[in-house]
Scaffold this motif. Structure first.
Motif, PDB file in Angstrom:
ATOM      1  N   SER A  99     -17.859 -36.747  24.794  1.00 25.99           N
ATOM      2  CA  SER A  99     -19.110 -35.969  24.729  1.00 25.99           C
ATOM      3  C   SER A  99     -18.799 -34.477  24.605  1.00 25.99           C
ATOM      4  O   SER A  99     -19.452 -33.755  23.848  1.00 25.99           O
ATOM      5  N   ILE A 100     -17.770 -34.025  25.317  1.00 26.18           N
ATOM      6  CA  ILE A 100     -17.398 -32.599  25.242  1.00 26.18           C
ATOM      7  C   ILE A 100     -16.869 -32.265  23.848  1.00 26.18           C
ATOM      8  O   ILE A 100     -17.206 -31.231  23.264  1.00 26.18           O
ATOM      9  N   LEU A 101     -16.048 -33.184  23.302  1.00 24.25           N
ATOM     10  CA  LEU A 101     -15.515 -32.971  21.950  1.00 24.25           C
ATOM     11  C   LEU A 101     -16.654 -32.894  20.924  1.00 24.25           C
ATOM     12  O   LEU A 101     -16.695 -31.980  20.090  1.00 24.25           O
ATOM     13  N   VAL A 102     -17.579 -33.845  20.984  1.00 28.44           N
ATOM     14  CA  VAL A 102     -18.650 -33.899  19.979  1.00 28.44           C
ATOM     15  C   VAL A 102     -19.545 -32.666  20.088  1.00 28.44           C
ATOM     16  O   VAL A 102     -19.914 -32.056  19.082  1.00 28.44           O
ATOM     17  N   GLN A 103     -19.848 -32.258  21.307  1.00 33.07           N
ATOM     18  CA  GLN A 103     -20.640 -31.032  21.472  1.00 33.07           C
ATOM     19  C   GLN A 103     -19.911 -29.836  20.853  1.00 33.07           C
ATOM     20  O   GLN A 103     -20.507 -29.020  20.151  1.00 33.07           O
ATOM     21  N   LYS A 104     -18.603 -29.766  21.112  1.00 35.50           N
ATOM     22  CA  LYS A 104     -17.805 -28.649  20.576  1.00 35.50           C
ATOM     23  C   LYS A 104     -17.836 -28.655  19.036  1.00 35.50           C
ATOM     24  O   LYS A 104     -18.022 -27.622  18.393  1.00 35.50           O
ATOM     25  N   LEU A 105     -17.669 -29.857  18.437  1.00 38.81           N
ATOM     26  CA  LEU A 105     -17.666 -29.945  16.966  1.00 38.81           C
ATOM     27  C   LEU A 105     -19.027 -29.545  16.398  1.00 38.81           C
ATOM     28  O   LEU A 105     -19.110 -28.841  15.390  1.00 38.81           O
ATOM     29  N   LEU A 106     -20.099 -30.003  17.038  1.00 37.09           N
ATOM     30  CA  LEU A 106     -21.445 -29.636  16.566  1.00 37.09           C
ATOM     31  C   LEU A 106     -21.634 -28.121  16.632  1.00 37.09           C
ATOM     32  O   LEU A 106     -22.167 -27.497  15.710  1.00 37.09           O
ATOM     33  N   ASN A 107     -21.157 -27.537  17.717  1.00 32.28           N
ATOM     34  CA  ASN A 107     -21.410 -26.111  17.910  1.00 32.28           C
ATOM     35  C   ASN A 107     -20.481 -25.223  17.091  1.00 32.28           C
ATOM     36  O   ASN A 107     -20.719 -24.026  16.951  1.00 32.28           O
ATOM     37  N   MET A 108     -19.458 -25.820  16.468  1.00 29.31           N
ATOM     38  CA  MET A 108     -18.683 -25.066  15.482  1.00 29.31           C
ATOM     39  C   MET A 108     -19.575 -24.716  14.284  1.00 29.31           C
ATOM     40  O   MET A 108     -19.306 -23.787  13.539  1.00 29.31           O
ATOM     41  N   PHE A 109     -20.627 -25.511  14.086  1.00 30.51           N
ATOM     42  CA  PHE A 109     -21.587 -25.233  13.004  1.00 30.51           C
ATOM     43  C   PHE A 109     -22.824 -24.518  13.549  1.00 30.51           C
ATOM     44  O   PHE A 109     -23.869 -24.494  12.916  1.00 30.51           O
ATOM     45  N   ILE A 129     -25.729 -30.924  26.361  1.00 29.38           N
ATOM     46  CA  ILE A 129     -25.387 -32.253  26.926  1.00 29.38           C
ATOM     47  C   ILE A 129     -26.226 -32.500  28.179  1.00 29.38           C
ATOM     48  O   ILE A 129     -26.378 -31.610  29.019  1.00 29.38           O
ATOM     49  N   LEU A 130     -26.763 -33.713  28.289  1.00 31.93           N
ATOM     50  CA  LEU A 130     -27.425 -34.159  29.522  1.00 31.93           C
ATOM     51  C   LEU A 130     -26.674 -35.368  30.068  1.00 31.93           C
ATOM     52  O   LEU A 130     -26.283 -36.247  29.302  1.00 31.93           O
ATOM     53  N   ASN A 131     -26.531 -35.430  31.385  1.00 32.72           N
ATOM     54  CA  ASN A 131     -25.966 -36.621  32.011  1.00 32.72           C
ATOM     55  C   ASN A 131     -27.008 -37.717  32.049  1.00 32.72           C
ATOM     56  O   ASN A 131     -28.132 -37.486  32.483  1.00 32.72           O
ATOM     57  N   ARG A 132     -26.638 -38.904  31.601  1.00 33.20           N
ATOM     58  CA  ARG A 132     -27.558 -40.042  31.627  1.00 33.20           C
ATOM     59  C   ARG A 132     -26.909 -41.173  32.419  1.00 33.20           C
ATOM     60  O   ARG A 132     -25.699 -41.177  32.610  1.00 33.20           O
ATOM     61  N   GLU A 133     -27.710 -42.155  32.833  1.00 33.05           N
ATOM     62  CA  GLU A 133     -27.153 -43.283  33.598  1.00 33.05           C
ATOM     63  C   GLU A 133     -26.005 -43.942  32.843  1.00 33.05           C
ATOM     64  O   GLU A 133     -24.995 -44.297  33.408  1.00 33.05           O
ATOM     65  N   LYS A 134     -26.216 -44.137  31.522  1.00 35.33           N
ATOM     66  CA  LYS A 134     -25.219 -44.905  30.772  1.00 35.33           C
ATOM     67  C   LYS A 134     -24.278 -44.007  29.970  1.00 35.33           C
ATOM     68  O   LYS A 134     -23.741 -44.417  28.968  1.00 35.33           O
ATOM     69  N   GLY A 135     -24.127 -42.765  30.389  1.00 38.57           N
ATOM     70  CA  GLY A 135     -23.229 -41.892  29.638  1.00 38.57           C
ATOM     71  C   GLY A 135     -23.821 -40.504  29.492  1.00 38.57           C
ATOM     72  O   GLY A 135     -24.409 -39.954  30.421  1.00 38.57           O
ATOM     73  N   TYR A 136     -23.696 -39.967  28.283  1.00 38.22           N
ATOM     74  CA  TYR A 136     -24.073 -38.573  28.052  1.00 38.22           C
ATOM     75  C   TYR A 136     -24.944 -38.491  26.813  1.00 38.22           C
ATOM     76  O   TYR A 136     -24.652 -39.129  25.816  1.00 38.22           O
ATOM     77  N   MET A 137     -26.003 -37.704  26.912  1.00 37.26           N
ATOM     78  CA  MET A 137     -26.849 -37.514  25.737  1.00 37.26           C
ATOM     79  C   MET A 137     -26.644 -36.100  25.217  1.00 37.26           C
ATOM     80  O   MET A 137     -26.798 -35.129  25.953  1.00 37.26           O
ATOM     81  N   ILE A 138     -26.247 -36.025  23.953  1.00 33.97           N
ATOM     82  CA  ILE A 138     -26.125 -34.719  23.307  1.00 33.97           C
ATOM     83  C   ILE A 138     -27.359 -34.557  22.433  1.00 33.97           C
ATOM     84  O   ILE A 138     -27.711 -35.474  21.680  1.00 33.97           O
ATOM     85  N   TYR A 139     -28.025 -33.431  22.541  1.00 31.91           N
ATOM     86  CA  TYR A 139     -29.255 -33.305  21.764  1.00 31.91           C
ATOM     87  C   TYR A 139     -29.368 -31.921  21.117  1.00 31.91           C
ATOM     88  O   TYR A 139     -28.781 -30.938  21.583  1.00 31.91           O
TER      89      TYR A 139
END
Length: 199
Positions: free
Chosen positions: A148-158, A164-174
């Motif tokens: 989740s941290i990697l994907v957020q970082k890649l998105l924010n390169m653009f 990121i929000l913490n969810r019961e079943k993982g992480y939601m990036i929005y």
């Protein structure tokens, strides 16, 4: 949107990044396989064709009954763990066939490969709601904290202002801002969808 992304023409290195993003965010490990599931035939075709073309894998594709309330069938693609050359090259397993927490850097060496990776993550776990029906946002559901941290970082390169929000079943990036969502759809390579959403 998915149909348009699934027919996007990618180079081999972009598709390798896309496969990596897809499998890392949709693959579940059983004793002998990495198993991916999707209700979408476009996605199933794109992923399975790329795997067959690049790795000459004898893929098992099964149609199973969907246990969700959806009426659609569920396609399962199974990659044998014995085909570890493919799974190592795609950054799924390490030398000892354990799941790799951190993505190898060579997979996302260039901007186009980063876009490919994000395309795979979106096909695996993303959704964008229709702006005509409800409040506009894009989300990705990610299981593992490192990913989740990697994907957020890649998105924010653009410069997409992904959160990121913490969810019961993982992480939601929005992403919430309409303009940023349009930018993200352009990154995915879906130009027709961009026009629709911008209208």
């Amino acid at each position: 949107l998915v149909e348009e992304i699934s027919s996007f023409k990618s180079t081999k290195s972009e598709l390798v990044a896309e496969l990596s993003g897809y499998i890392r965010n949709n693959g579940n490990r059983t004793k002998n396989h990495i198993v991916m599931s999707t209700e979408n035939k476009w996605i199933m075709d794109r992923i399975s064709n790329a795997l067959k073309d690049f790795y000459n894998i004898d893929l098992a594709i099964e149609v199973v009954e969907n246990l969700n309330f959806s009426k659609k069938d569920l396609y399962q693609i199974k990659i044998p763990i014995s085909n570890d050359k493919c799974l190592k090259e795609l950054g799924i397993l390490d030398e000892n066939n354990n799941y790799l927490d951190n993505l190898p850097e060579y997979i996302i060496d260039s901007n186009e490969e980063i876009k490919g990776y994000l395309r795979g993550v979106f096909l695996a776990s993303g959704s964008i709601n229709d702006p005509k029906t409800s409040r506009y946002h894009m989300e990705l559901l990610i299981g593992k904290p490192e990913e989740s941290i990697l994907v957020q970082k890649l998105l924010n390169m653009f410069d997409l202002n992904a959160k990121i929000l913490n969810r019961e079943k993982g992480y939601m990036i929005y992403i919430k801002e309409a303009e940023k969502i349009s930018d993200f759809i352009k990154i995915l390579g879906a130009t027709k969808a961009v026009l629709y959403y911008e209208n």
